[in-house]
Design a protein around this motif. Structure first.
Motif, short mmCIF file in Angstrom:
data_model
loop_
_atom_site.label_atom_id
_atom_site.label_comp_id
_atom_site.label_asym_id
_atom_site.label_seq_id
_atom_site.Cartn_x
_atom_site.Cartn_y
_atom_site.Cartn_z
N GLN A 296 0.83 -1.21 0.00
CA GLN A 296 0.00 0.00 0.00
C GLN A 296 0.86 1.25 0.00
O GLN A 296 0.55 2.24 -0.67
N ASN B 165 -1.84 2.81 -3.06
CA ASN B 165 -3.12 2.27 -3.48
C ASN B 165 -3.79 1.58 -2.29
O ASN B 165 -3.25 0.61 -1.76
N PRO B 166 -4.94 2.10 -1.83
CA PRO B 166 -5.54 1.57 -0.61
C PRO B 166 -6.05 0.14 -0.73
O PRO B 166 -6.35 -0.48 0.28
N SER C 5 -2.96 -5.42 -1.62
CA SER C 5 -2.70 -6.41 -0.57
C SER C 5 -2.42 -7.74 -1.24
O SER C 5 -2.83 -7.96 -2.37
N SER D 195 -6.49 2.11 -8.60
CA SER D 195 -6.85 1.06 -7.65
C SER D 195 -7.74 0.02 -8.29
O SER D 195 -7.56 -1.17 -8.10
N SER E 76 5.42 7.02 -0.22
CA SER E 76 3.97 7.10 -0.11
C SER E 76 3.49 8.54 -0.29
O SER E 76 2.29 8.79 -0.44
N LEU F 14 -4.86 -6.64 3.79
CA LEU F 14 -5.59 -5.44 3.40
C LEU F 14 -6.01 -4.64 4.63
O LEU F 14 -5.84 -3.41 4.69
N HIS G 205 -4.60 -0.64 7.16
CA HIS G 205 -5.56 0.46 7.35
C HIS G 205 -5.80 0.75 8.83
O HIS G 205 -5.80 1.90 9.25
#
Lengths: 341, 347
Positions: free
Chosen positions: B96, B101-102, B105, B162, B234, B277, B281
């Protein structure tokens, strides 16, 4: 070639006739292919009464229902894919990628799990109950996807596909959790089935699938002008006075019902609903009145072809047809992905 | 002017507050890991007291069946959960951070599917392969899938978004999963493959961990070493070249770490989705955007989360076990949906 077909009035008919001939050709190969090879001359004589050995039995009770089912399922999934691509205005949409297959698969595996060993699973009732179960799962998945991707009354194509990936994962892992509790035979059965395999080699399955398709495909073709309008985008549709949300929902229901009915006998076949409409659009342009029937034809052709190849390659066992379609379809999907912005 | 200063101050305050939380997690998080390991060992079909757990670790007795259960079954299982959880979480954080890119994963990008495809090959063609070699297969598969997905996105029109990354990952996953299934069916290894595939840390043996744990530790160390550069990456390529960073070397080393971590994790536990993933976060939410804190903290949070998921999988429907991959998906899917909704418009 493509331009030629677009311009010529007879192009569409010519194309359909060619494809039908091709389908017939594969059908003949498919009748012949399998563990027991039946020479064509004997197929012919078996058809007309002169039965040698058990060939009539093999032909009518095993091979033909399967072939007919492949043709029906292929058509149903292809039309379902065409509908979904147009209403989501996303050329990467497909009932498998959106998670609708996974929803249907989950409910069918749940059904097998609950009614393990009872007459609901083996009896004649199951042939008609199973499609309903799959349909229910497909509708639940569709409702979840639609509900989650709606935000402030709008459904954007990107959100639809992302939410679909999530729903797909949810159903797939729930199915896996169920599978782990099954007995080995049941487990193998569900595994091949989830991978997409035409397993109901029985005329009753043909009838139960046929009923859905006869009902739904004509409605879809009848509604095809709405698909044309919807694929232009919401602004155009509103400008033309179409109540888009209502039509979108109706068409979504048709698409989901088609996918659900096909999944119940064909298992989770991904990418077919993606490929067939694309090829037909490339061949005859964006008019849905032509795209839908042509997609149906191409879908049948691809699925019957894949099923036949699967039987030849893996003989004496069988390769689930969905796997072959995925192995062919995934690269095509990636090609499309690279092309679209 | 005064107002902007105030906002800047508040942001500064918040950042330093999050930094403090990060330091606290790094200093004391391992205690939480240790406690969950002990609980995981204690929890199971045959009752084991905490005292026995303690004794089996520090004064092991061959004749005591409880000790043997702990040593051969429960301890490897708990250790596997710790290291796999940490590896996947750090791997996801790196991805990430590097791709900004959120949705990046290991499982969504098809890296785990690639690794498991090669493991399926190994199962089919070398049935009595050693675990050390199995990990190698896993690396090759992970590397191959990563290269494919990033290659596809790089040469596609419109570049790295994404959605594209997620879709390419889905397609590659589908492809590799189909190939694995066909190998499983053809070579009659479907059932054993699928058990392993579903993602689980049960039935892990110490000699499997012997190879994987050092690899994971190396991966995490590389990641921590890179963490400052990842923070700069980032922020965007312009910023990072502007600050005189060699982005290419950082990316290559980062990718190597991702492959080591994902490959090792998949080789012991199969396909466990969503940890890679979700954890990054959660960690960013808690400790802010500095990867010097994100990477160690996500290792700790990932370890605890996977241990918890494994224990939960044993609790849901005893005596049957719910595969831990299914449990993590049940946690991860709502989160994924939340991300898709929240950022769906600007992804």
């Amino acid at each position: 070639m493509i331009q030629l077909l677009n311009k010529s009035k007879h192009g569409y008919k010519l194309l359909c006739v060619t494809l039908l001939l091709l389908l017939f050709l594969i059908l003949i190969v498919s009748i012949n292919a399998g563990f027991i090879k039946i020479p064509l001359s004997q197929v012919w004589s078996a058809f007309f009464g002169n039965d040698i050995g058990n060939q009539r039995l093999i032909l009518f009770n095993f091979r033909l229902p399967r072939i007919v089912l492949a043709i029906l399922i292929g058509a149903g999934i292809a039309v379902s894919g065409a509908i979904m691509q147009s209403i989501s205005r996303n050329e990467l949409a497909d009932p498998g990628i959106l998670g609708i297959n996974a929803g249907a698969s989950f409910s069918v595996v749940l059904y097998m799990f609950i009614f393990h060993g009872s007459s609901f699973l083996t009896g004649i009732m199951s042939i008609f109950l199973m499609p309903f179960t799959a349909l229910l799962g497909a509708f639940i998945a569709a409702a979840l996807i639609y509900g989650f991707s709606r935000k402030r009354g709008k459904v954007t194509p990107i959100r639809l596909i992302l939410v679909g990936i999530g729903i797909n994962a949810a159903f797939a892992s729930s199915t896996m959790a169920l599978q782990m509790k099954m007995e080995p035979q049941d487990f193998m059965k569900t595994l091949t089935w989830i991978s997409g395999s035409i397993w109901g080699t029985n005329w009753s399955f043909v009838i139960s699938t046929l009923l859905w398709l006869i009902l739904l495909i004509p409605i879809a073709v009848y509604k095809s002008r709405f698909l044309d309008i919807l694929s232009f985008g919401d602004e155009v549709s509103i400008g033309l006075g179409v109540s888009i949300e209502k039509e979108r929902l109706k068409l979504l229901l048709i698409g989901v019902a088609l996918a659900g009915a096909c999944v119940s006998v064909g298992g989770g076949i991904t990418f077919l609903g993606l490929i067939a409409p694309h090829i037909s659009r490339a061949l005859i342009g964006p008019n849905h009145k032509k795209v839908l029937p042509l997609s149906a034809l191409l879908g049948s052709l691809i699925l019957l072809g894949a099923d036949t190849v699967g039987r030849i390659v893996m003989s004496p066992t069988e390769m689930p047809v969905g796997i072959l379609v995925s192995i062919l379809g995934a690269p095509y999907f990636i090609y499309l992905l690279m092309r679209t912005k | 002017m005064d107002k902007t200063n105030k906002v800047a101050d508040e942001l500064q305050d918040e950042a330093s507050y999050k930094k403090k939380i990060g330091i606290t997690i790094i200093l004391f998080g391992w205690i939480a890991v240790l406690l969950s390991v002990i609980f995981s060992i204690h929890f199971g079909a045959s009752h084991v007291t905490y005292r026995t757990v303690w004794e089996s670790l520090f004064s092991y007795n061959d004749n005591n069946s409880a000790h043997v259960i702990i040593h051969d079954l429960r301890l490897p299982r708990a250790l596997a959960a710790v290291f796999v959880g940490a590896a996947l979480a750090v791997s996801g954080s790196l991805m990430q951070g590097m791709t900004r890119n959120p949705l990046a994963s290991p499982s969504i990008l098809g890296v785990t599917a690639g690794a498991s495809f090669c493991i399926a090959l190994a199962f089919a063609f070398f049935p009595d392969i050693t675990y050390g070699k199995l990990i190698l297969f896993s690396f090759v598969g992970a590397g191959f899938a990563t290269a494919l997905v990033f290659g596809i996105v790089a040469i596609s029109k419109g570049g790295n978004t994404s959605v594209k990354l997620a879709l390419a990952g889905t397609a590659i996953s589908a492809l590799f999963t189909s190939l694995s299934t066909s190998i499983g069916l053809k070579f009659n290894v479907a059932k054993e493959m699928n058990f392993w595939y579903a993602g689980g840390v049960s039935g892990i043996q110490m000699n499997q961990l012997k190879y994987a744990i050092p690899v994971i530790i190396i991966g995490i160390v590389i990641s921590i070493f890179l963490s400052r550069s990842i923070t700069i990456l980032s922020l965007g390529d312009e910023v990072s070249t502007g600050l005189g960073q060699n982005t290419r070397i950082v990316r290559i080393l980062g990718m190597v770490a991702v492959l080591l971590l994902t490959g090792a994790a998949v080789s012991i536990a199969g396909m466990i989705g969503f940890i890679g993933l979700v954890v990054p976060h959660i960690t960013r939410f808690i400790v802010g955007i500095d990867y010097r804190y994100i990477i160690p903290c996500s290792a700790i949070i990932g370890a605890v989360l996977l241990l918890a998921a494994d224990i939960l999988g044993r609790m849901i429907n005893p005596p049957f076990e719910t595969p831990v991959g299914a449990v993590t998906a049940l946690i991860g899917v709502p989160f994924f949906l939340y991300l898709a909704r929240k950022e769906g418009t600007n992804l």
